[in-house]
Design a protein around this motif. Structure first.
Motif, PDB file in Angstrom:
ATOM      1  N   CYS A 242       0.833  -1.209   0.000  1.00  0.00           N
ATOM      2  CA  CYS A 242       0.000   0.000   0.000  1.00  0.00           C
ATOM      3  C   CYS A 242       0.861   1.249   0.000  1.00  0.00           C
ATOM      4  N   ARG A 243       1.941   1.213   0.768  1.00  0.00           N
ATOM      5  CA  ARG A 243       2.838   2.372   0.820  1.00  0.00           C
ATOM      6  C   ARG A 243       3.415   2.664  -0.547  1.00  0.00           C
ATOM      7  N   ARG A 244       3.939   1.623  -1.191  1.00  0.00           N
ATOM      8  CA  ARG A 244       4.587   1.825  -2.486  1.00  0.00           C
ATOM      9  C   ARG A 244       3.576   2.279  -3.539  1.00  0.00           C
ATOM     10  N   ALA A 245       2.401   1.652  -3.551  1.00  0.00           N
ATOM     11  CA  ALA A 245       1.406   1.969  -4.577  1.00  0.00           C
ATOM     12  C   ALA A 245       0.864   3.387  -4.422  1.00  0.00           C
ATOM     13  N   SER A 246       0.818   3.879  -3.186  1.00  0.00           N
ATOM     14  CA  SER A 246       0.197   5.186  -2.945  1.00  0.00           C
ATOM     15  C   SER A 246       1.225   6.302  -2.789  1.00  0.00           C
ATOM     16  N   GLY A 247       2.442   5.939  -2.400  1.00  0.00           N
ATOM     17  CA  GLY A 247       3.421   6.967  -2.070  1.00  0.00           C
ATOM     18  C   GLY A 247       3.128   7.638  -0.748  1.00  0.00           C
ATOM     19  N   ALA A 248       2.304   7.009   0.081  1.00  0.00           N
ATOM     20  CA  ALA A 248       1.921   7.567   1.379  1.00  0.00           C
ATOM     21  C   ALA A 248       2.296   6.580   2.486  1.00  0.00           C
ATOM     22  N   PRO A 249       2.456   7.060   3.722  1.00  0.00           N
ATOM     23  CA  PRO A 249       2.900   6.172   4.796  1.00  0.00           C
ATOM     24  C   PRO A 249       1.866   5.125   5.214  1.00  0.00           C
ATOM     25  N   ALA A 250       0.604   5.319   4.859  1.00  0.00           N
ATOM     26  CA  ALA A 250      -0.448   4.342   5.163  1.00  0.00           C
ATOM     27  C   ALA A 250      -1.637   4.663   4.282  1.00  0.00           C
ATOM     28  N   VAL A 251      -2.524   3.692   4.101  1.00  0.00           N
ATOM     29  CA  VAL A 251      -3.690   3.891   3.233  1.00  0.00           C
ATOM     30  C   VAL A 251      -4.945   3.405   3.972  1.00  0.00           C
TER      31      VAL A 251
ATOM     32  N   ILE B 204      -4.423  -2.056  10.364  1.00  0.00           N
ATOM     33  CA  ILE B 204      -4.016  -3.419   9.997  1.00  0.00           C
ATOM     34  C   ILE B 204      -2.596  -3.422   9.442  1.00  0.00           C
ATOM     35  N   GLN B 205      -2.011  -4.614   9.421  1.00  0.00           N
ATOM     36  CA  GLN B 205      -0.656  -4.825   8.903  1.00  0.00           C
ATOM     37  C   GLN B 205       0.360  -3.949   9.639  1.00  0.00           C
ATOM     38  N   THR B 206       0.172  -3.779  10.926  1.00  0.00           N
ATOM     39  CA  THR B 206       1.099  -2.936  11.691  1.00  0.00           C
ATOM     40  C   THR B 206       2.483  -3.589  11.805  1.00  0.00           C
ATOM     41  N   ALA B 207       2.587  -4.870  11.472  1.00  0.00           N
ATOM     42  CA  ALA B 207       3.903  -5.527  11.461  1.00  0.00           C
ATOM     43  C   ALA B 207       4.830  -4.850  10.452  1.00  0.00           C
TER      44      ALA B 207
ATOM     45  N   TRP C  31       7.982   5.536  12.845  1.00  0.00           N
ATOM     46  CA  TRP C  31       7.477   6.816  13.355  1.00  0.00           C
ATOM     47  C   TRP C  31       5.977   6.979  13.217  1.00  0.00           C
ATOM     48  N   MET C  32       5.320   6.073  12.471  1.00  0.00           N
ATOM     49  CA  MET C  32       3.857   6.161  12.333  1.00  0.00           C
ATOM     50  C   MET C  32       3.136   5.730  13.607  1.00  0.00           C
ATOM     51  N   ALA C  33       3.850   5.000  14.477  1.00  0.00           N
ATOM     52  CA  ALA C  33       3.194   4.463  15.677  1.00  0.00           C
ATOM     53  C   ALA C  33       2.962   5.531  16.739  1.00  0.00           C
ATOM     54  N   ASP C  34       3.651   6.661  16.623  1.00  0.00           N
ATOM     55  CA  ASP C  34       3.663   7.616  17.726  1.00  0.00           C
ATOM     56  C   ASP C  34       3.420   9.055  17.264  1.00  0.00           C
ATOM     57  N   LEU C  35       2.564   9.229  16.273  1.00  0.00           N
ATOM     58  CA  LEU C  35       2.372  10.555  15.664  1.00  0.00           C
ATOM     59  C   LEU C  35       1.849  11.599  16.644  1.00  0.00           C
ATOM     60  N   ASN C  36       1.033  11.155  17.603  1.00  0.00           N
ATOM     61  CA  ASN C  36       0.402  12.115  18.510  1.00  0.00           C
ATOM     62  C   ASN C  36       1.393  12.856  19.393  1.00  0.00           C
TER      63      ASN C  36
END
Ligand SMILES: [Zn+2]
Ligand SMILES: [Zn+2]
Length: 132
Positions: A30-39, A107-110, A115-120
Motif C-alpha cells: 500500500c505504501r509503495r502503490a500510494s506513495g503515502a505512509p499508510a492507506v 491493519i498490517q502494523t507488522a 514513526w507512524m506508531a507515535d504521531l500524537n
C-alpha cells in the motif's frame, strides 16, 4: 450516497456509506502503490458503488488489481476476487468527506513505519509552521 474522486477529477465515484470494514493499512504494498505512509481502505459491495471514468489497473500481486487515475496518478481502488469476492476496496481518503465513515482500526502494523506508531507525540501545527 457519498462521493469521491481522484485529484484531477477524471475519475469520480458514488457509493453507499455502509461498508464491511474501514481500516488503515500499513503494509509495504500500500505504501509503495500510494506513495503515502499508510492507506485507509473502505470495503464495499461492488453493487454499492458507481464509478465514472476509466481507471487504469495494475496487477500488484497475482490475484490483485490496483486501480488508479491514469491522468493524475491518484490511487483509488483495490480488487481481489480471492480475498474479497464481489467487493471493492476504496481508498477512503479520496472521499469528498472521509469523516463520514468512522475508522475501525489499523491493519498490517507488522510492516508499519516506526514513526507512524507515535504521531500524537510530535509537534503539530494547524497550518504550516512559521518560517523564521
Ligand atoms: Zn485523476
Ligand atoms: Zn495494505
Amino acid at each position: 450516497m457519498i462521493s469521491g474522486r481522484c485529484h484531477c477529477g477524471s475519475i469520480h465515484y458514488e457509493m453507499t456509506a455502509e461498508v464491511e470494514h474501514h481500516a488503515l493499512c500499513h503494509c509495504t504494498d500500500c505504501r509503495r502503490a500510494s506513495g503515502a505512509p499508510a492507506v485507509s481502505w473502505a470495503l464495499v459491495k461492488r453493487d454499492n458503488i458507481r464509478i465514472s471514468g476509466k481507471p487504469k489497473s495494475y496487477a500488484s500481486s497475482p490475484d490483485a488489481q490496483r486501480l488508479f487515475c491514469g491522468d493524475c496518478g491518484t490511487s483509488l481502488f483495490y480488487l481481489n476476487e480471492t480475498i474479497f469476492p464481489g467487493m471493492i476496496d476504496v481508498q477512503s481518503a479520496t472521499l469528498d468527506n472521509p469523516d463520514v465513515i468512522p475508522l475501525g482500526g489499523q491493519i498490517q502494523t507488522a510492516e508499519r513505519i516506526g514513526w507512524m506508531a507515535d504521531l500524537n507525540h510530535l509537534p503539530s501545527f494547524e497550518r504550516y509552521p512559521p518560517f523564521d
